[in-house]
Design a protein around this motif. Structure first.
Motif, PDB file in Angstrom:
ATOM      1  N   THR A  33       0.841  -1.207   0.000  1.00 20.30           N
ATOM      2  CA  THR A  33       0.000   0.000   0.000  1.00 20.30           C
ATOM      3  C   THR A  33       0.877   1.258   0.000  1.00 20.30           C
ATOM      4  OG1 THR A  33      -0.209  -0.146   2.417  1.00 20.30           O
ATOM      5  CG2 THR A  33      -1.954  -1.133   1.099  1.00 20.30           C
ATOM      6  N   SER A  34       2.021   1.209   0.654  1.00 21.90           N
ATOM      7  CA  SER A  34       2.937   2.351   0.624  1.00 21.90           C
ATOM      8  C   SER A  34       3.419   2.623  -0.795  1.00 21.90           C
ATOM      9  CB  SER A  34       4.143   2.091   1.529  1.00 21.90           C
ATOM     10  OG  SER A  34       3.771   2.101   2.882  1.00 21.90           O
ATOM     11  N   ASN A  35       3.679   1.551  -1.539  1.00 21.14           N
ATOM     12  CA  ASN A  35       4.117   1.722  -2.930  1.00 21.14           C
ATOM     13  C   ASN A  35       3.021   2.337  -3.791  1.00 21.14           C
ATOM     14  OD1 ASN A  35       6.720   0.721  -2.616  1.00 21.14           O
ATOM     15  ND2 ASN A  35       6.111  -1.393  -2.967  1.00 21.14           N
ATOM     16  N   TRP A  36       1.765   1.918  -3.556  1.00 25.21           N
ATOM     17  CA  TRP A  36       0.664   2.530  -4.307  1.00 25.21           C
ATOM     18  C   TRP A  36       0.645   4.037  -4.088  1.00 25.21           C
ATOM     19  CZ3 TRP A  36      -3.811  -1.056  -2.238  1.00 25.21           C
ATOM     20  CH2 TRP A  36      -3.639  -2.356  -2.744  1.00 25.21           C
ATOM     21  N   ILE A  37       0.718   4.436  -2.832  1.00 22.27           N
ATOM     22  CA  ILE A  37       0.510   5.825  -2.446  1.00 22.27           C
ATOM     23  C   ILE A  37       1.705   6.700  -2.817  1.00 22.27           C
ATOM     24  CG2 ILE A  37       0.272   7.301  -0.392  1.00 22.27           C
ATOM     25  CD1 ILE A  37      -1.482   4.997   0.776  1.00 22.27           C
ATOM     26  N   SER A  38       2.868   6.098  -2.984  1.00 25.53           N
ATOM     27  CA  SER A  38       4.060   6.875  -3.329  1.00 25.53           C
ATOM     28  C   SER A  38       4.002   7.428  -4.747  1.00 25.53           C
ATOM     29  CB  SER A  38       5.309   6.000  -3.184  1.00 25.53           C
ATOM     30  OG  SER A  38       5.328   4.992  -4.196  1.00 25.53           O
ATOM     31  N   GLY A  39       3.197   6.785  -5.601  1.00 27.81           N
ATOM     32  CA  GLY A  39       3.124   7.201  -6.999  1.00 27.81           C
ATOM     33  C   GLY A  39       4.207   6.599  -7.857  1.00 27.81           C
ATOM     34  N   ASN A  40       5.033   5.739  -7.264  1.00 25.15           N
ATOM     35  CA  ASN A  40       6.138   5.135  -8.011  1.00 25.15           C
ATOM     36  C   ASN A  40       5.781   3.798  -8.630  1.00 25.15           C
ATOM     37  OD1 ASN A  40       7.906   7.238  -7.301  1.00 25.15           O
ATOM     38  ND2 ASN A  40       8.340   6.270  -5.317  1.00 25.15           N
ATOM     39  N   ARG A  41       4.559   3.353  -8.417  1.00 24.82           N
ATOM     40  CA  ARG A  41       4.150   2.048  -8.929  1.00 24.82           C
ATOM     41  C   ARG A  41       2.829   2.181  -9.685  1.00 24.82           C
ATOM     42  NH1 ARG A  41       4.185  -3.453  -5.253  1.00 24.82           N
ATOM     43  NH2 ARG A  41       3.558  -4.918  -6.867  1.00 24.82           N
ATOM     44  N   LYS A  42       2.749   1.576 -10.851  1.00 28.25           N
ATOM     45  CA  LYS A  42       1.538   1.638 -11.641  1.00 28.25           C
ATOM     46  C   LYS A  42       0.389   0.949 -10.908  1.00 28.25           C
ATOM     47  CE  LYS A  42      -0.374   0.530 -16.195  1.00 28.25           C
ATOM     48  NZ  LYS A  42      -0.125  -0.098 -17.508  1.00 28.25           N
ATOM     49  N   ILE A  43      -0.757   1.600 -10.905  1.00 27.84           N
ATOM     50  CA  ILE A  43      -1.927   1.071 -10.218  1.00 27.84           C
ATOM     51  C   ILE A  43      -2.927   0.600 -11.268  1.00 27.84           C
ATOM     52  CG2 ILE A  43      -3.864   1.627  -8.702  1.00 27.84           C
ATOM     53  CD1 ILE A  43      -2.013   3.667  -7.343  1.00 27.84           C
ATOM     54  N   GLY A  44      -3.135  -0.709 -11.323  1.00 29.53           N
ATOM     55  CA  GLY A  44      -4.027  -1.287 -12.314  1.00 29.53           C
ATOM     56  C   GLY A  44      -5.431  -1.507 -11.777  1.00 29.53           C
ATOM     57  N   LEU A  45      -6.282  -2.034 -12.635  1.00 32.59           N
ATOM     58  CA  LEU A  45      -7.682  -2.258 -12.272  1.00 32.59           C
ATOM     59  C   LEU A  45      -7.811  -3.235 -11.109  1.00 32.59           C
ATOM     60  CD1 LEU A  45     -10.645  -1.705 -12.915  1.00 32.59           C
ATOM     61  CD2 LEU A  45     -10.572  -3.584 -14.567  1.00 32.59           C
ATOM     62  N   GLU A  46      -6.879  -4.200 -11.012  1.00 30.80           N
ATOM     63  CA  GLU A  46      -6.959  -5.182  -9.936  1.00 30.80           C
ATOM     64  C   GLU A  46      -6.833  -4.514  -8.568  1.00 30.80           C
ATOM     65  OE1 GLU A  46      -3.944  -8.202  -9.977  1.00 30.80           O
ATOM     66  OE2 GLU A  46      -5.246  -9.647  -8.968  1.00 30.80           O
ATOM     67  N   VAL A  47      -5.984  -3.481  -8.475  1.00 33.69           N
ATOM     68  CA  VAL A  47      -5.830  -2.733  -7.228  1.00 33.69           C
ATOM     69  C   VAL A  47      -7.118  -1.990  -6.900  1.00 33.69           C
ATOM     70  CG1 VAL A  47      -4.604  -0.825  -6.103  1.00 33.69           C
ATOM     71  CG2 VAL A  47      -3.341  -2.495  -7.477  1.00 33.69           C
ATOM     72  N   ILE A  48      -7.687  -1.327  -7.895  1.00 33.44           N
ATOM     73  CA  ILE A  48      -8.919  -0.564  -7.692  1.00 33.44           C
ATOM     74  C   ILE A  48     -10.049  -1.476  -7.244  1.00 33.44           C
ATOM     75  CG2 ILE A  48     -10.673   0.829  -8.868  1.00 33.44           C
ATOM     76  CD1 ILE A  48      -8.375   1.864 -10.671  1.00 33.44           C
ATOM     77  N   GLU A  49     -10.168  -2.631  -7.906  1.00 38.43           N
ATOM     78  CA  GLU A  49     -11.231  -3.559  -7.548  1.00 38.43           C
ATOM     79  C   GLU A  49     -11.052  -4.098  -6.134  1.00 38.43           C
ATOM     80  OE1 GLU A  49     -11.489  -6.529 -10.588  1.00 38.43           O
ATOM     81  OE2 GLU A  49     -12.772  -5.261 -11.840  1.00 38.43           O
ATOM     82  N   LYS A  50      -9.805  -4.308  -5.730  1.00 36.54           N
ATOM     83  CA  LYS A  50      -9.561  -4.810  -4.376  1.00 36.54           C
ATOM     84  C   LYS A  50      -9.970  -3.774  -3.342  1.00 36.54           C
ATOM     85  CE  LYS A  50      -6.320  -7.323  -1.531  1.00 36.54           C
ATOM     86  NZ  LYS A  50      -5.061  -8.078  -1.490  1.00 36.54           N
ATOM     87  N   ILE A  51      -9.635  -2.514  -3.571  1.00 33.44           N
ATOM     88  CA  ILE A  51     -10.017  -1.456  -2.633  1.00 33.44           C
ATOM     89  C   ILE A  51     -11.534  -1.346  -2.543  1.00 33.44           C
ATOM     90  CG2 ILE A  51      -9.967   1.044  -2.238  1.00 33.44           C
ATOM     91  CD1 ILE A  51      -7.144   1.035  -3.464  1.00 33.44           C
ATOM     92  N   LEU A  52     -12.207  -1.357  -3.689  1.00 36.09           N
ATOM     93  CA  LEU A  52     -13.670  -1.240  -3.689  1.00 36.09           C
ATOM     94  C   LEU A  52     -14.324  -2.459  -3.042  1.00 36.09           C
ATOM     95  CD1 LEU A  52     -14.293   0.242  -7.258  1.00 36.09           C
ATOM     96  CD2 LEU A  52     -14.458   1.434  -5.071  1.00 36.09           C
ATOM     97  N   ALA A  53     -13.702  -3.624  -3.213  1.00 37.72           N
ATOM     98  CA  ALA A  53     -14.261  -4.841  -2.632  1.00 37.72           C
ATOM     99  C   ALA A  53     -14.181  -4.826  -1.118  1.00 37.72           C
ATOM    100  CB  ALA A  53     -13.546  -6.074  -3.189  1.00 37.72           C
ATOM    101  N   ARG A  54     -13.065  -4.312  -0.585  1.00 37.15           N
ATOM    102  CA  ARG A  54     -12.863  -4.313   0.862  1.00 37.15           C
ATOM    103  C   ARG A  54     -13.413  -3.069   1.542  1.00 37.15           C
ATOM    104  NH1 ARG A  54     -12.479  -9.090   2.562  1.00 37.15           N
ATOM    105  NH2 ARG A  54     -11.194  -8.566   4.369  1.00 37.15           N
ATOM    106  N   LEU A  55     -13.603  -2.001   0.784  1.00 35.30           N
ATOM    107  CA  LEU A  55     -14.151  -0.755   1.334  1.00 35.30           C
ATOM    108  C   LEU A  55     -15.356  -0.331   0.501  1.00 35.30           C
ATOM    109  CD1 LEU A  55     -10.780   1.171   1.887  1.00 35.30           C
ATOM    110  CD2 LEU A  55     -12.104  -0.086   3.610  1.00 35.30           C
ATOM    111  N   PRO A  56     -16.475  -1.038   0.636  1.00 31.63           N
ATOM    112  CA  PRO A  56     -17.643  -0.782  -0.222  1.00 31.63           C
ATOM    113  C   PRO A  56     -18.272   0.591  -0.021  1.00 31.63           C
ATOM    114  CG  PRO A  56     -18.200  -2.321   1.546  1.00 31.63           C
ATOM    115  CD  PRO A  56     -16.711  -2.150   1.575  1.00 31.63           C
ATOM    116  N   GLN A  57     -17.887   1.296   1.039  1.00 34.66           N
ATOM    117  CA  GLN A  57     -18.433   2.629   1.261  1.00 34.66           C
ATOM    118  C   GLN A  57     -17.808   3.675   0.340  1.00 34.66           C
ATOM    119  OE1 GLN A  57     -16.350   0.931   3.178  1.00 34.66           O
ATOM    120  NE2 GLN A  57     -15.420   2.159   4.813  1.00 34.66           N
ATOM    121  N   ILE A  58     -16.692   3.321  -0.308  1.00 37.03           N
ATOM    122  CA  ILE A  58     -16.029   4.236  -1.246  1.00 37.03           C
ATOM    123  C   ILE A  58     -16.767   4.224  -2.587  1.00 37.03           C
ATOM    124  CG2 ILE A  58     -13.896   4.728  -2.501  1.00 37.03           C
ATOM    125  CD1 ILE A  58     -13.688   5.257   0.472  1.00 37.03           C
ATOM    126  N   SER A  59     -17.001   5.398  -3.134  1.00 38.29           N
ATOM    127  CA  SER A  59     -17.670   5.512  -4.432  1.00 38.29           C
ATOM    128  C   SER A  59     -16.730   5.064  -5.545  1.00 38.29           C
ATOM    129  CB  SER A  59     -18.098   6.961  -4.675  1.00 38.29           C
ATOM    130  OG  SER A  59     -18.418   7.164  -6.036  1.00 38.29           O
TER     131      SER A  59
END
Length: 245
Positions: A33-59
């Motif tokens: 998660t630190s790598n995601w937030i640093s901006g140094n690592r490409k964030i793909g759809l799999e990351v987005i889907e994982k966040i939405l799956a675990r945090l369903p309150q996020i739009s």
């Protein structure tokens, strides 16, 4: 605001900036998660889907394209759009997809699940896990955590230790029919004493047996045969959340 900045905002607003709490909430490693937030690592759809799956309150609209507010207007309600007869819960997402919430069996609960399934005595409800899906399914679905490296061959096909898979149960009445192993090569198989994840490479319909295959080429993971008489449940794997982003 870039995607990594929106993920950072989730961490700051929902977890008071704690990377450890954020990682724990989405079942991920803190360094990832630190790598995601640093901006140094490409964030793909799999990351987005994982966040939405675990945090369903996020739009989903906000996370994907910064449209609208970060939190859903009805985030506190968390009411399913549909609960199927099998107890699977579906929540509508803004992008036309659904968040699917199913019972989850982590490795630490393997023995408990086997004992309770054998005795038909589920004393406590199982944990749950979320997946992003395109459509509603009315079968019996469950999530399992993968144990060990028998299905890891260092390719994109691998199912590694700690991965989470979504399985759709094939009822026992269909086991002796021709299994659709070309469409669904990977399976979770529940026995009386363990839970396996294997490919099914052959089926003897007269003898009622299947041949189980591991992706790991190590000699210790050689093919073996199972009789349907020794199997309690079978799930074809239809989705995976990787433990290694």
């Amino acid at each position: 605001m870039e995607i990594y900045e929106r993920i950072r905002k989730i961490r700051e607003d929902l977890f008071k900036g704690s990377n450890l709490d954020f990682a724990k909430a989405i079942d991920e490693k803190p360094n990832t998660t630190s790598n995601w937030i640093s901006g140094n690592r490409k964030i793909g759809l799999e990351v987005i889907e994982k966040i939405l799956a675990r945090l369903p309150q996020i739009s989903s609209s906000w996370l994907l394209s910064e449209e609208g507010p970060m939190m859903k207007a009805d985030a506190g309600k968390d009411e399913p759009y549909l609960i199927t007869k099998a107890g699977v819960k579906y929540f509508k997402l803004a992008n036309g997809k659904y968040l699917m919430r199913v019972p989850f069996v982590p490795v630490k609960a393997y023995a408990k699940y086997i004992d309770e399934y054998r005795d038909a005595d589920f004393s406590e409800p199982l944990d749950e896990y979320n997946f992003i899906v395109d459509q509603i399914g009315h079968g019996c679905y469950m999530a399992f955590e993968i144990k060990g490296d028998s299905m890891d061959d260092d390719t994109r096909k691998s199912l590694g230790n700690g991965d989470i898979v979504l399985g759709r149960e094939l009822s026992a009445e269909h086991w002796k029919d021709k299994l659709h192993t070309n469409e669904y090569p990977n399976w979770v198989i529940v026995l009386d004493n363990t839970i396996l994840c294997k490919q099914i490479t052959a089926q003897d319909m007269e003898r009622g047996t299947i041949t189980c295959h591991s992706l790991n080429p190590s000699p210790e993971y050689s093919d073996f045969e199972l009789s349907f008489n020794d199997i309690r449940q079978m799930f074809n794997i239809i989705q995976r959340v990787s433990n290694m982003m």
